[in-house]
Design a protein around this motif. Structure first.
Motif, PDB file in Angstrom:
ATOM      1  N   TYR A 151     -10.560   4.382   6.756  1.00 36.42           N
ATOM      2  CA  TYR A 151     -11.168   3.051   6.828  1.00 36.42           C
ATOM      3  C   TYR A 151     -12.579   3.038   7.414  1.00 36.42           C
ATOM      4  CZ  TYR A 151      -7.477  -0.140   5.216  1.00 36.42           C
ATOM      5  OH  TYR A 151      -6.591  -0.853   4.463  1.00 36.42           O
ATOM      6  N   MET A 165      -7.125   4.276  -3.723  1.00 37.87           N
ATOM      7  CA  MET A 165      -6.661   3.410  -2.640  1.00 37.87           C
ATOM      8  C   MET A 165      -5.748   2.307  -3.183  1.00 37.87           C
ATOM      9  SD  MET A 165      -7.760   4.821   0.082  1.00 37.87           S
ATOM     10  CE  MET A 165      -7.551   3.624   1.378  1.00 37.87           C
ATOM     11  N   THR A 182      -4.986   6.157   5.139  1.00 38.76           N
ATOM     12  CA  THR A 182      -5.753   4.908   5.023  1.00 38.76           C
ATOM     13  C   THR A 182      -6.341   4.504   6.372  1.00 38.76           C
ATOM     14  OG1 THR A 182      -3.858   3.418   5.328  1.00 38.76           O
ATOM     15  CG2 THR A 182      -4.393   4.072   3.064  1.00 38.76           C
ATOM     16  N   ASN A 201      -1.620   0.445  10.175  1.00 39.42           N
ATOM     17  CA  ASN A 201      -1.486   1.473   9.134  1.00 39.42           C
ATOM     18  C   ASN A 201      -1.037   2.802   9.742  1.00 39.42           C
ATOM     19  OD1 ASN A 201      -2.419  -0.515   7.434  1.00 39.42           O
ATOM     20  ND2 ASN A 201      -4.311   0.520   6.899  1.00 39.42           N
TER      21      ASN A 201
END
Length: 144
Positions: free
Chosen positions: A24, A121, A20, A60
């Motif tokens: 992004y 996601m 993730t 993250n």
């Protein structure tokens, strides 16, 4: 018998969190056209938004590294394990709650890849919320 989360699930979650963080920039640029929207803000607000972008990516990525490198420590019932799993659980539960409460109001591009990506996601975010909440509960059960 004490319930345990297998290390492979924690590590898989860690890999997903790093994914993730790495994906992004693509999502912001190609799905949300974030950079063009950002240009409409005053310069200071642009920098604030970019700073929060980096915080999100950094968290993250860091949460993923923790999960990959020390999965056993995340479930050992120590005060630090409770604190870390509580922090990460709150982060992902908050993300899922925000996703449910606010994001349905907005349209994403209707290309198949973006629709599939959106479901994927959301699955990942929910998985992270479940795994870390489960870890927190297991860690707290050692106290009570």
């Amino acid at each position: 018998m004490k319930t345990q989360i297998p290390n492979w699930l924690i590590i898989a979650g860690g890999i997903g969190q790093i994914f993730t963080a790495l994906i992004y920039p693509y999502i912001r640029h190609n799905v949300f056209d974030w950079y063009n929207d950002l240009k409409q803000l005053k310069p200071l607000n642009q920098e604030i938004a970019k700073t929060y972008e980096r915080y999100i990516q950094g968290l993250n990525f860091s949460f993923g590294l923790i999960a990959i490198l020390i999965p056993k420590d995340l479930k050992d019932g120590t005060n630090l394990a409770i604190a870390i799993t509580g922090l990460i659980a709150a982060y992902w539960v908050g993300k899922v709650a925000t996703q449910i409460a606010y994001y349905p109001m907005y349209q994403i591009p209707q290309k198949a890849i973006f629709k599939i990506g959106s479901y994927f996601m959301n699955f990942l975010f929910t998985l992270f919320a479940i795994v870390y909440t489960w870890l927190l509960i297991i860690n707290l059960s050692t106290i009570f």
